[in-house]
Design a protein around this motif. Sequence first.
Motif, PDB file in Angstrom:
ATOM      1  N   LEU A 317       0.816  -1.221   0.000  1.00  0.00           N
ATOM      2  CA  LEU A 317       0.000   0.000   0.000  1.00  0.00           C
ATOM      3  C   LEU A 317       0.844   1.263   0.000  1.00  0.00           C
ATOM      4  O   LEU A 317       1.910   1.295   0.615  1.00  0.00           O
ATOM      5  CB  LEU A 317      -0.821   0.054   1.281  1.00  0.00           C
ATOM      6  N   LYS A 318       0.309   2.313  -0.642  1.00  0.00           N
ATOM      7  CA  LYS A 318       0.919   3.622  -0.476  1.00  0.00           C
ATOM      8  C   LYS A 318      -0.102   4.462   0.276  1.00  0.00           C
ATOM      9  O   LYS A 318      -1.188   4.737  -0.249  1.00  0.00           O
ATOM     10  CB  LYS A 318       1.246   4.198  -1.861  1.00  0.00           C
ATOM     11  N   ILE A 319       0.216   4.807   1.495  1.00  0.00           N
ATOM     12  CA  ILE A 319      -0.745   5.573   2.296  1.00  0.00           C
ATOM     13  C   ILE A 319      -0.565   7.066   1.999  1.00  0.00           C
ATOM     14  O   ILE A 319       0.547   7.587   2.091  1.00  0.00           O
ATOM     15  CB  ILE A 319      -0.567   5.271   3.799  1.00  0.00           C
ATOM     16  N   LYS A 320      -1.666   7.712   1.624  1.00  0.00           N
ATOM     17  CA  LYS A 320      -1.560   9.128   1.217  1.00  0.00           C
ATOM     18  C   LYS A 320      -2.237  10.052   2.227  1.00  0.00           C
ATOM     19  O   LYS A 320      -3.260   9.704   2.809  1.00  0.00           O
ATOM     20  CB  LYS A 320      -2.238   9.312  -0.139  1.00  0.00           C
ATOM     21  N   TRP A 321      -1.636  11.231   2.364  1.00  0.00           N
ATOM     22  CA  TRP A 321      -2.120  12.237   3.324  1.00  0.00           C
ATOM     23  C   TRP A 321      -2.396  13.554   2.620  1.00  0.00           C
ATOM     24  O   TRP A 321      -1.694  13.912   1.674  1.00  0.00           O
ATOM     25  CB  TRP A 321      -1.060  12.470   4.414  1.00  0.00           C
ATOM     26  N   SER A 322      -3.377  14.270   3.112  1.00  0.00           N
ATOM     27  CA  SER A 322      -3.648  15.608   2.590  1.00  0.00           C
ATOM     28  C   SER A 322      -2.526  16.539   3.048  1.00  0.00           C
ATOM     29  O   SER A 322      -1.989  16.376   4.153  1.00  0.00           O
ATOM     30  CB  SER A 322      -4.985  16.083   3.157  1.00  0.00           C
ATOM     31  N   ASN A 323      -2.198  17.529   2.210  1.00  0.00           N
ATOM     32  CA  ASN A 323      -1.192  18.513   2.608  1.00  0.00           C
ATOM     33  C   ASN A 323      -1.765  19.565   3.547  1.00  0.00           C
ATOM     34  O   ASN A 323      -1.041  20.403   4.071  1.00  0.00           O
ATOM     35  CB  ASN A 323      -0.613  19.221   1.377  1.00  0.00           C
TER      36      ASN A 323
END
Length: 426
Positions: A317-323
């Motif tokens: 998985l690539k866990i993504k976060w809001s900036n």
Amino acid sequence: MNFAVIGSGGREHSICYKLKQSKRIKKLVCIPGNAGTKNLAENINIDILNFNEVYKVIKNNNIDIVIVGPEQPLVDGIVDFLNKKKVRVFGPDKFASQLEGSKAFMKELCKKNNIPTANFGVFENFKNAVDFLTKNKMPIVVKADGLAAGKGVTICETIKEAKKKIKEILDGKYKSSKKVVLEEFLKGEELSYFSIVDENSFQFFGSAQDHKNVGEGDTGPNTGGMGAYSPSNLLTDELEDKIKKRIINPTLKVMESLGHPYKGFLYAGLMISKGEPYLIEYNIRMGDPECQVLMMRLKTDLLEIIDCATKGRLNNLKIKWSNDSCVTVVLCAKGYPGNYIKNSEIKNLSTIVQDQSNQIFHAGTYEKDKKVFSNGGRVLNITSLGKNLVEARDKSLENLEKIKWDDGFFRKDIGWKAIKNENNKR
Ligand code: AMP
Ligand code: GLY
């Protein structure tokens, strides 16, 4: 999939909020939940420390995965219990939960494995503790060994004060343990570093900072947390490398070598001193209220993440976060962290528009006759995203103004140190 979330705080409400956004969620149960989770999940009001009862609920509702929010059931061994019953559960086993459940265990583990932490001593007798005191500089940090709901730590400025605290702990004020841990006081800035861990790998799961003191400017007694923000402006790539190399990796390696590979959320409470990280504490779960700000910034499907983690496939998985930045301000009942008012009606909540950027996560609330009442010290988490921390906090405070509750109070200064230095963001 069918999920059960165990717990009743703002942390669990925010976890339910994210799970509910997944296309793959079929049924969501919260045990026992609160007036907020009631709108997203079926609340089932049982004692979460009665594992047989919990298991019955899980069976009756055909639950595929259980997420355990708070530390007490983990420390008591809920994961071992449910694993034996072949239930998929996300969290560390009883042995690994000692990382939070016993400060003495955590400190000894650090010492043996050269994980940077404050110098310390563990004592079961008053005289030896006092000997240590007199050999160390003030202030000194006095800690209860076992779980104490965030209230077992005192920074003592004088030997007299330290002696009083040591005596309280040795006399059994905290029922979880009578051992006392004395620690050198570390100067620096705090950072909460979160990881999600499965049997094969781990991933960064966000940075945040909470405010533990009840009063503005971080003054007054400690609480479970009066507010939090994310991301932390302290975390640079260079610092993160040091945290992983010196603290997280060695800890996970040791747990594996002890026959209890760590699985679950791992929350490292760090002190950053002259650019170097020191471990203050481990928590074996998400933070509350840190979870609330992290869930608002999380872009990847939480259900997918937990599904992968329970199969040992996090590395896919690539866990993504809001900036964006996020701030949560905790609305508490007057008197907290001492005796506080209960069963008091909170009005006007419905006047707040809740969307992707603004959420009210409930903690100590219940609903009766379509009205919301308080039944805890920390009651609501007013949470907002913004381009930066100032914008996020302004939105939270604006929403707070709309709530009518004379029996509540909150801190207006969440994020104050970081707001002074908004530039260094990741
Ligand atoms: P803990 O429950 O161990 O995280 O401690 C609660 C709070 O006490 C931390 O968030 C720190 O603000 C403070 N604290 C704990 N240990 C130390 C230490 N060795 N030096 C300085 N501050 C500490
Ligand atoms: N906010 C501190 C904790 O969850 O332990």
